[in-house]
Design a protein around this motif. Structure first.
Motif, short mmCIF file in Angstrom:
data_model
loop_
_atom_site.label_atom_id
_atom_site.label_comp_id
_atom_site.label_asym_id
_atom_site.label_seq_id
_atom_site.Cartn_x
_atom_site.Cartn_y
_atom_site.Cartn_z
N LEU A 1 -39.41 -30.03 -44.22
CA LEU A 1 -39.22 -28.79 -43.48
C LEU A 1 -38.77 -29.14 -42.06
CD1 LEU A 1 -42.28 -26.56 -44.46
CD2 LEU A 1 -40.02 -26.67 -45.48
N PRO A 2 -37.67 -28.55 -41.61
CA PRO A 2 -37.23 -28.86 -40.25
C PRO A 2 -38.23 -28.32 -39.22
CG PRO A 2 -35.85 -27.15 -41.23
CD PRO A 2 -36.79 -27.60 -42.29
N GLU A 3 -38.30 -29.02 -38.09
CA GLU A 3 -39.23 -28.57 -37.04
C GLU A 3 -38.56 -27.45 -36.24
OE1 GLU A 3 -40.88 -31.76 -34.71
OE2 GLU A 3 -41.39 -32.85 -36.53
N GLU A 4 -38.64 -26.24 -36.79
CA GLU A 4 -38.03 -25.10 -36.14
C GLU A 4 -39.11 -24.04 -35.96
OE1 GLU A 4 -33.65 -25.12 -38.22
OE2 GLU A 4 -35.34 -24.51 -39.44
N PRO A 5 -38.93 -23.19 -34.96
CA PRO A 5 -39.91 -22.11 -34.82
C PRO A 5 -39.84 -21.18 -36.04
CG PRO A 5 -38.07 -21.83 -33.28
CD PRO A 5 -37.89 -23.16 -33.93
N VAL A 6 -40.99 -20.79 -36.52
CA VAL A 6 -41.02 -19.87 -37.66
C VAL A 6 -40.75 -18.46 -37.16
CG1 VAL A 6 -42.45 -18.97 -39.52
CG2 VAL A 6 -42.67 -21.36 -38.81
N PRO A 7 -39.77 -17.77 -37.77
CA PRO A 7 -39.46 -16.42 -37.26
C PRO A 7 -40.62 -15.46 -37.46
CG PRO A 7 -38.20 -16.91 -39.28
CD PRO A 7 -38.92 -18.16 -38.90
N ASP A 8 -40.58 -14.42 -36.69
CA ASP A 8 -41.60 -13.39 -36.78
C ASP A 8 -41.19 -12.40 -37.88
OD1 ASP A 8 -43.54 -11.58 -36.38
OD2 ASP A 8 -42.76 -10.81 -34.47
N PHE A 9 -42.08 -12.15 -38.79
CA PHE A 9 -41.73 -11.26 -39.90
C PHE A 9 -42.26 -9.85 -39.72
CE2 PHE A 9 -42.29 -15.58 -41.66
CZ PHE A 9 -40.96 -15.85 -41.89
N ALA A 10 -42.78 -9.58 -38.54
CA ALA A 10 -43.35 -8.24 -38.31
C ALA A 10 -42.24 -7.19 -38.39
CB ALA A 10 -44.03 -8.19 -36.95
N PRO A 11 -42.57 -5.97 -38.88
CA PRO A 11 -41.55 -4.92 -38.96
C PRO A 11 -40.95 -4.69 -37.58
CG PRO A 11 -43.59 -4.22 -40.04
CD PRO A 11 -43.89 -5.51 -39.35
N GLU A 12 -39.66 -4.50 -37.52
CA GLU A 12 -39.04 -4.23 -36.23
C GLU A 12 -38.09 -3.03 -36.36
OE1 GLU A 12 -35.81 -7.39 -35.45
OE2 GLU A 12 -37.30 -8.49 -36.62
N THR A 13 -37.78 -2.43 -35.23
CA THR A 13 -36.90 -1.26 -35.27
C THR A 13 -35.46 -1.73 -35.42
OG1 THR A 13 -36.89 -1.32 -32.88
CG2 THR A 13 -38.34 0.31 -33.93
N VAL A 14 -34.69 -0.92 -36.12
CA VAL A 14 -33.30 -1.27 -36.38
C VAL A 14 -32.41 -0.23 -35.71
CG1 VAL A 14 -31.54 -1.42 -38.18
CG2 VAL A 14 -33.83 -2.40 -38.55
N ASP A 15 -31.46 -0.67 -34.92
CA ASP A 15 -30.50 0.22 -34.28
C ASP A 15 -29.13 -0.04 -34.90
OD1 ASP A 15 -28.84 1.69 -32.74
OD2 ASP A 15 -29.30 0.66 -30.84
N PRO A 16 -28.73 0.83 -35.84
CA PRO A 16 -27.49 0.58 -36.57
C PRO A 16 -26.30 0.35 -35.65
CG PRO A 16 -28.63 2.49 -37.48
CD PRO A 16 -29.35 2.10 -36.24
N ALA A 17 -26.31 1.00 -34.50
CA ALA A 17 -25.16 0.88 -33.61
C ALA A 17 -24.98 -0.55 -33.13
CB ALA A 17 -25.35 1.83 -32.43
N ARG A 18 -26.03 -1.33 -33.19
CA ARG A 18 -25.94 -2.69 -32.65
C ARG A 18 -25.78 -3.73 -33.75
NH1 ARG A 18 -30.15 -3.25 -27.77
NH2 ARG A 18 -28.95 -5.16 -27.61
N ILE A 19 -25.56 -3.26 -34.98
CA ILE A 19 -25.47 -4.22 -36.09
C ILE A 19 -24.10 -4.14 -36.77
CG2 ILE A 19 -26.40 -4.82 -38.36
CD1 ILE A 19 -29.14 -3.97 -37.32
N THR A 20 -23.48 -5.30 -36.91
CA THR A 20 -22.20 -5.37 -37.59
C THR A 20 -22.39 -5.94 -39.00
OG1 THR A 20 -21.17 -5.81 -35.47
CG2 THR A 20 -19.82 -6.21 -37.44
N VAL A 21 -21.88 -5.21 -39.98
CA VAL A 21 -22.00 -5.65 -41.36
C VAL A 21 -20.65 -6.19 -41.81
CG1 VAL A 21 -22.53 -4.96 -43.74
CG2 VAL A 21 -23.73 -3.86 -41.81
N GLY A 22 -20.62 -7.43 -42.30
CA GLY A 22 -19.38 -8.02 -42.80
C GLY A 22 -19.33 -7.90 -44.31
#
Lengths: 476, 403
Positions: B166-187
């Motif tokens: 396992l690489p020594e990387e910070p483990v991301p936070d999996f807590a629910p977060e708010t999503v702002d569609p305007a700031r997300i680009t879907v490819g």
């Protein structure tokens, strides 16, 4: 046509780590079969290798000791082959990105000239299990002992720089000394902690071509390596003379027959990068930290022993080849013993005595401090040389201070003139003809008379004082 | 034979902890001390795990209940003969753990109309996992609810003293977060839409339209080297599988063939009898590249590094990739089982999912409400697992994305 040999060595050194290479099992292959095992070194499904830091450090020290350059990035590969001593189907080894490259060992060639034999690279790998074949019963069975499975090994692969058995033997001896210096391995060919395979080919002298090589294994001593190479050069030369082609294969050295015998076609399996052991990345700082841990190496030490303690070059070289002896000598000198006396007593008295008792310098009861105590008494002429040898023998029997042994056994040298006068009187009276001869100018009669006084003192008199007293008394 | 479980946990007891009440079914390729661990292969017949896998240990410590181990395809390769999803459907488990070698957890989810998730490579310990392709495989998570997936991921992810890979990387936070569609680009990956059937194409288009309608910036993107993902996966994967399966020699477990004249013949006969057709074909292919075409394998490794680089560049332009996930071959014609005992068929089946295994990205599959056996695949950059789950939750909650 005259032939020359082209020889390269592959040397496996078993590191003396406390644990195996990829798990925490004790690295003690000699224990009861399969005592030192876990799912990782039994290579069971689901287990994962975890590289030992100690093994990486010891291997790195070994590389630095041989002048090899630690690589900033190295990685483990799977050496794929199927054999019952490797029930995982592959051995973890650094095939593509070795731990270190380059380096070499300096030796003195047969003609006395210095000669450097280069190292191609040094890599780490895990040892395989040991097979025990029981042929006794009705059905012969093969048992597998995993104590050795996963033991930490280092393989040193040389350039094909060697031309003669002498070079190979000197290389191995020097290599062994240097690896022992850094404390990475015992390097005993007899115990299997150092194993050497030789790749040998022949070619007409003066040409530079690289011909098909033969691999020779199973040499259990440095001597055997020399013998096996010499035999193989002879054998290949003869078969080329006879017009036969040399085929790539592996041969085993048979020390009883003193010959190499064909074993199998040489098998080179594929090596693929291992996805489970992370690549090793060594920072410059880490490498420098390792380098700072390097002790003074044998060549540098020999030079210092000559300059600082006035030893001869030969003495210094042979002493520095054995770090324990060199340490002992320097400890004696640090205790104030004159270097020449320390060297003389270490090599002619202590080492033979230790060997005779099947002990090691480090484990014998005669510590540098105790021996220095005895040698100080000798230097101050409180005991003579003969008595000192007797005291040394007694120092192996008890841990009493040498001064106490001298006291208790009456080994003190009689240097007191008054105590010697009576003995000298007796001898002069009893040896009239010798006295007459001396007075008539025969110098050697004096030696006889000194001997007589020594005998009368039962060896305790100081011969120097006797001589002075005799000359004083008879000369006038 | 139990239709749902290969091994049912007889012990209902659980530890006290935050996941008490969560029922997890796993596959018999994850070590549970004392449970049979046959990984769907006769080569492991009679083998019981000596100790818990890290995932299992962490689940147990969190209070989760292990319902049992399910039926699985041989070493998890493909979905044939796989009982994946059965425990969820039967209400015997809230979450199923499924080895994801090339998209199994995502396609099985699309097939069972539940959510399937493959975490980032290197996020979850592989200690105690009997796998096949160590550099690509990951323990996937299937559940009807994204909350179930998050609940498991939060417990099992992170550094493990038993898995140094396992690489020594910070483990991301999996807590629910708010999503702002305007700031997300879907490819939207153009190359992934070429072979869709009509209903699948409609379902996918409706999902994308839904996202655009919700305010996400939707962009067409292109991966010109798309066909190379399958090639690289196949060469590197089969070579790793050949090594990984090299240890199944029938000596300490499995069934030893009788009548062999020597050890080599014993290996050959036993392995021949143990492995199924698909696995044999795959292993032979891997051995071929190992022994005969090593140069091609090295090329594949180089191309893989290039593909990872290309993907990283693409992920700098968009936040998330959207692709369809379709069970039973991109054309939707043939049934899953027909083509599944040859590597060609399996690779055709997983053509839309395997790239995430090549690059190690997290990938999530949401079931379509419009077409069966179809899902929307969302793929983020490495270690964006938490954001990906949040995005999927937003889509589910708002009814966007065709879900």
């Amino acid at each position: 046509m005259e032939f020359e040999a082209v020889i390269g060595l592959e040397i496996h050194v078993e590191l003396n780590c406390t644990t195996k290479l990829f798990c925490d099992c004790p690295n003690r292959p000699g224990d009861d079969p399969n005592a030192n095992t876990c799912p990782t070194c039994l290579w069971l499904p689901g287990a994962m290798p975890r590289l030992s830091e100690q093994a990486l450090e010891k291997a790195s020290l070994l590389c630095l000791a041989l002048g090899a350059e630690l690589q900033p990035r190295s990685a483990f590969d799977q050496k794929v082959y199927y054999y019952p001593d490797l029930p995982k189907g592959y051995q973890l080894s650094q095939a593509h990105l070795p731990l270190a490259r380059g380096g070499g060992v300096d030796i003195i060639d047969e003609d006395g000239s210095p000669c450097r034999l280069r190292i191609h690279h040094v890599h780490m790998e895990e040892d395989v299990a040991k097979l025990v074949h029981e042929m006794e019963g009705r059905v012969p069975i093969s048992l597998v002992d995993f104590n050795r499975a996963g033991a930490p090994l280092v393989e040193i692969v040389t350039e094909p720089d060697f031309r003669a058995p002498h070079q190979a033997m000197e290389f191995l001896k020097a290599l062994r000394t240097q690896v022992r210096y850094v404390g990475a391995s015992e390097c005993s060919m007899e115990n299997g902690t150092m194993r050497c395979d030789a790749n040998i080919s022949v070619r007409p002298r003066g040409t530079t071509q690289m011909n098909t090589k033969v691999e020779v294994k199973n040499m259990n001593s440095v001597r055997h390596v020399g013998d096996a190479i010499a035999y193989e050069i002879e054998r290949q030369g003869a078969s080329v003379q006879a017009g036969e082609a040399v085929v790539l294969h592996t041969r085993l050295w048979d020390p009883d027959k003193k010959a190499t015998l064909p074993m199998r076609a040489k098998f080179e399996g594929p090596t693929v990068p291992d996805p489970s052991v992370s690549a090793i990345e060594l920072s410059r700082e880490w490498i420098e930290r390792m380098r700072a841990q390097l002790p003074e190496m044998p060549a540098a030490r020999a030079e210092r022993l000559v300059e600082q303690h006035g030893l001869t070059r030969d003495e210094a070289l042979s002493l520095s080849a054995d770090p324990e002896s060199a340490d002992f000598l320097e400890a004696l000198v640090a205790e104030g013993v004159a270097p020449r006396m320390a060297m003389h007593w270490l090599t002619t008295q202590l080492l033979p005595a230790v060997r005779e008792r099947r002990q090691g310098l480090g484990t014998s009861p005669v510590s540098p401090v105790r021996l220095a105590g005895l040698l100080h008494m000798l230097a101050k002429e409180e005991v003579n040389a003969k008595a000192a040898r007797d005291v040394l023998a007694q120092m192996f029997e008890s841990d009493r201070r040498p001064e106490a042994i001298v006291q208790a056994c009456g080994f003190s040298q009689i240097s007191d003139r008054g105590a010697l006068d009576d003995l000298i009187d007796q001898v002069i009276r009893g040896q009239e003809s010798a006295v007459a001869n001396y007075r008539a100018g025969q110098e050697k009669a004096l030696g006889f008379l000194v001997g007589q006084v020594m005998q009368a003192s039962r060896g305790k008199a100081n011969p120097k004082v006797i001589r002075e007293l005799l000359v004083e008394r008879l000369g006038a | 034979m139990d239709p749902i479980f290969f091994h049912r946990n007889p012990d209902p007891a659980t530890a006290e902890g935050p996941r008490q009440g969560l029922r997890v079914a796993l596959q018999p390729n994850l070590a549970v001390a004392g449970w049979p661990m046959e990984a769907g292969s006769r080569a492991l017949a009679g083998y019981a795990a000596p100790e818990d896998a890290t995932i299992v240990r962490r689940l147990r410590a969190s209070g989760a209940h292990l319902s049992g181990s399910t039926h699985m395809s041989e070493f998890g390769l493909g979905l044939a003969g796989n009982g994946t999803g059965a425990a969820l459907r039967a209400g015997e488990a809230d979450v199923e753990l499924v080895l994801d070698l090339m998209g199994e957890s995502r396609l099985a989810a699309a097939g069972a109309a539940v959510c399937g998730f493959k975490p980032s490579y290197g996020l979850v310990s592989r200690f105690g996992l009997v796998g096949l392709i160590p550099s690509m495989e990951c323990c996937g998570i299937m559940s009807e609810s994204l909350g179930g997936i998050r609940a498991v991921l939060q417990v099992v992810a992170g550094q493990d003293g038993l898995d140094f890979s396992l690489p020594e990387e910070p483990v991301p936070d999996f807590a629910p977060e708010t999503v702002d569609p305007a700031r997300i680009t879907v490819g939207v990956v153009g190359e992934a839409q070429h072979d869709l059937g009509v209903t699948q194409e409609e379902a996918f288009r409706s999902a994308i339209d839904g996202m655009a309608g919700a305010g996400f910036a939707v962009r067409q993107v292109s991966l010109p080297e798309w066909p190379l993902f399958a090639l690289v996966h196949r060469i590197v994967g089969s070579v790793e599988a050949s090594s990984a399966a090299g240890r199944y020699d029938s000596v300490r477990y499995g069934r030893r063939a009788s009548g062999a004249k020597n050890w080599n013949e014993m290996y050959l006969l036993s392995r021949g009898a143990a492995f199924g057709t698909l696995l044999k074909s795959y292993l032979i292919q891997g051995a071929y590249f190992q022994f005969e075409r090593y140069g091609a394998f090295e090329d594949a490794c180089r191309i893989r590094a290039r593909l990872v680089g290309e993907m990283r560049r693409l992920m700098a332009e968009v936040d998330v990739l959207a692709l369809p996930a379709v069970v039973s071959g991109p054309r939707g014609g043939e049934a899953a089982d027909d083509a599944s005992d040859a590597p060609d068929g399996v690779y055709a089946q997983f053509a839309l999912t395997l790239f995430a295994n090549v690059t190690g990205q997290p990938a999530l599959c949401l079931p379509s409400t419009m077409a069966s056996h179809t899902g929307l695949q969302l793929v983020g950059p490495r270690l964006s697992d938490g954001r990906l789950l949040a995005l999927a939750e937003y889509l589910q909650k708002t009814g966007r994305g065709g879900n």
